[in-house]
Each structure stands twice: as structure tokens, then as C-alpha cells.
Design a protein around this motif. Structure first.
Motif, PDB file in Angstrom:
ATOM      1  N   UNK A  42       0.832  -1.204   0.000  1.00  0.00           N
ATOM      2  CA  UNK A  42       0.000   0.000   0.000  1.00  0.00           C
ATOM      3  C   UNK A  42       0.867   1.255   0.000  1.00  0.00           C
ATOM      4  N   UNK A  43       2.051   1.170  -0.529  1.00  0.00           N
ATOM      5  CA  UNK A  43       2.966   2.308  -0.502  1.00  0.00           C
ATOM      6  C   UNK A  43       2.521   3.411  -1.451  1.00  0.00           C
ATOM      7  N   UNK A  44       2.940   4.645  -1.128  1.00  0.00           N
ATOM      8  CA  UNK A  44       2.687   5.818  -1.980  1.00  0.00           C
ATOM      9  C   UNK A  44       1.214   6.107  -2.223  1.00  0.00           C
ATOM     10  N   UNK A  45       0.403   6.109  -1.197  1.00  0.00           N
ATOM     11  CA  UNK A  45      -1.029   6.341  -1.384  1.00  0.00           C
ATOM     12  C   UNK A  45      -1.614   7.464  -0.552  1.00  0.00           C
ATOM     13  N   UNK A  46      -0.829   8.152   0.225  1.00  0.00           N
ATOM     14  CA  UNK A  46      -1.314   9.233   1.083  1.00  0.00           C
ATOM     15  C   UNK A  46      -2.331   8.748   2.115  1.00  0.00           C
ATOM     16  N   UNK A  47      -2.201   7.503   2.558  1.00  0.00           N
ATOM     17  CA  UNK A  47      -3.085   6.992   3.605  1.00  0.00           C
ATOM     18  C   UNK A  47      -2.830   7.803   4.864  1.00  0.00           C
ATOM     19  N   UNK A  48      -3.880   8.338   5.473  1.00  0.00           N
ATOM     20  CA  UNK A  48      -3.696   9.257   6.573  1.00  0.00           C
ATOM     21  C   UNK A  48      -4.285   8.821   7.891  1.00  0.00           C
ATOM     22  N   UNK A  49      -4.596   7.585   8.082  1.00  0.00           N
ATOM     23  CA  UNK A  49      -5.163   7.134   9.353  1.00  0.00           C
ATOM     24  C   UNK A  49      -4.128   6.294  10.094  1.00  0.00           C
ATOM     25  N   UNK A  57      -5.534 -10.251  11.030  1.00  0.00           N
ATOM     26  CA  UNK A  57      -6.379 -11.340  10.529  1.00  0.00           C
ATOM     27  C   UNK A  57      -5.859 -11.902   9.215  1.00  0.00           C
ATOM     28  N   UNK A  58      -4.876 -11.254   8.645  1.00  0.00           N
ATOM     29  CA  UNK A  58      -4.222 -11.779   7.441  1.00  0.00           C
ATOM     30  C   UNK A  58      -3.130 -12.743   7.914  1.00  0.00           C
ATOM     31  N   UNK A  59      -3.535 -13.917   8.334  1.00  0.00           N
ATOM     32  CA  UNK A  59      -2.650 -14.887   8.978  1.00  0.00           C
ATOM     33  C   UNK A  59      -1.457 -15.295   8.122  1.00  0.00           C
ATOM     34  N   UNK A  60      -1.628 -15.320   6.803  1.00  0.00           N
ATOM     35  CA  UNK A  60      -0.575 -15.782   5.900  1.00  0.00           C
ATOM     36  C   UNK A  60       0.325 -14.668   5.397  1.00  0.00           C
ATOM     37  N   UNK A  61       0.085 -13.444   5.843  1.00  0.00           N
ATOM     38  CA  UNK A  61       0.817 -12.289   5.333  1.00  0.00           C
ATOM     39  C   UNK A  61       2.312 -12.427   5.599  1.00  0.00           C
ATOM     40  N   UNK A  62       3.100 -12.337   4.526  1.00  0.00           N
ATOM     41  CA  UNK A  62       4.558 -12.403   4.622  1.00  0.00           C
ATOM     42  C   UNK A  62       5.194 -11.043   4.410  1.00  0.00           C
ATOM     43  N   UNK A  63       4.549 -10.196   3.613  1.00  0.00           N
ATOM     44  CA  UNK A  63       5.103  -8.885   3.295  1.00  0.00           C
ATOM     45  C   UNK A  63       4.041  -7.814   3.467  1.00  0.00           C
ATOM     46  N   UNK A  64       4.373  -6.787   4.248  1.00  0.00           N
ATOM     47  CA  UNK A  64       3.493  -5.642   4.438  1.00  0.00           C
ATOM     48  C   UNK A  64       4.297  -4.378   4.186  1.00  0.00           C
ATOM     49  N   UNK A  65       3.912  -3.647   3.150  1.00  0.00           N
ATOM     50  CA  UNK A  65       4.604  -2.409   2.795  1.00  0.00           C
ATOM     51  C   UNK A  65       3.587  -1.281   2.789  1.00  0.00           C
TER      52      UNK A  65
END
Length: 159
Positions: A42-49, A57-65
């Protein structure tokens, strides 16, 4: 399953007239989709929260950006409990709070990028003992104090 949103997220999930997207509704994912998710970029999106605790709950998540946004608040403790997560990039946000010793007990992170935020307090020396962690960037924060390295120091972090 992988989900890469980059700039498209701004158009699909945010109001077009706003310069900052206030949130992403993790609840909009089907439960099975969320459980199977392995990469979330979710990089480069101006997320502001803040970062939702529901991301765990994303049990299998290996990469979070989620780098290069405008995220605020602290890192939810649920992220450190994600057993499969090995890459976490939260660079270039407005995140605050401290990083406690306890989160390194359960993490399987090999890459941790936290630079250019507003984290404060002392940075836990315990992270330098992790044999799994090979990449670490904590520059440009408000950390203070000294870091004491002992004989179990993972010297690969200095390469």
C-alpha cells in the motif's frame, strides 16, 4: 494470493477530491481472502489514518509495505504477533510511540524498515540478537539513549 494496490488505491478507495485517504476498510475483504493474503503493498497512497489492528487477521501475510503514506499513531501490537510476517516497511510516515522489547519475542521479521517517522524512547537492544533479522533501518526518528550489544549480536546487520 497477493494484493498490490500502489497508486490505484487512491482512485478506487479514496474520495477523488481529498488529498489524503483516511482509511482502508480491512473489513471489506472476505474473511477467506484476508486469511490467504501473502503480500499487501500500500505504498505511496497518502493513507492518513492509523494502522488497523485487524491487519493481523491476514494470517498468511509475509510482506506488508505501507511506506510513503501519512500514517499516524503507533504500530499495533497485533503486527508483532504475525508469525509469517518477514518483511515490514513503514518508512516515511508520521508514526509515533515507542518500540518495546516484547515484540521481538514472537516476530519472524528478516527485514524491518521504520525510518523517517517520529518513534521515540530507547530502541530495544534485543533486536540485534535476532538471527532472522538481516535488514534494519531506524534512521531519522526520535530514538534516544545508547544501544548495548552483547556476544549474541547479529553482525550481519552491519553489512
Amino acid at each position: 494470493m497477493q494484493l498490490v494496490w500502489h497508486q490505484l488505491l487512491q482512485e478506487q478507495h479514496c474520495h477523488k477530491n481529498k488529498s489524503v485517504c483516511n482509511s482502508i476498510d480491512v473489513h471489506s475483504f472476505e474473511k477467506e481472502e484476508l486469511k490467504a493474503l501473502q503480500r499487501l503493498i500500500l505504498s505511496n497512497n497518502k493513507l492518513g489514518s492509523s494502522i488497523s489492528m485487524e491487519i493481523a487477521n491476514a494470517f498468511s501475510l509475509k510482506e506488508l509495505n505501507m511506506s510513503k503514506n501519512e500514517l499516524k499513531g503507533s504500530i499495533p501490537s497485533t503486527i508483532w504477533a504475525m508469525k509469517n510476517l518477514n518483511f515490514l516497511d513503514l518508512n516515511n510516515n508520521k508514526l509515533t510511540g515507542s518500540i518495546g522489547d516484547d515484540f521481538f519475542d514472537t516476530t519472524s521479521l528478516s527485514t524491518l524498515y521504520l525510518s523517517q517517522n517520529k518513534f521515540a524512547g530507547s530502541f530495544p537492544s534485543k533486536i540485534f540478537n535476532s538471527s532472522l533479522l538481516t535488514k534494519l533501518n531506524i534512521s531519522n526518528n526520535l530514538f534516544e539513549g545508547s544501544i548495548v550489544l552483547d556476544s549474541s549480536f547479529n553482525s550481519s546487520l552491519c553489512k
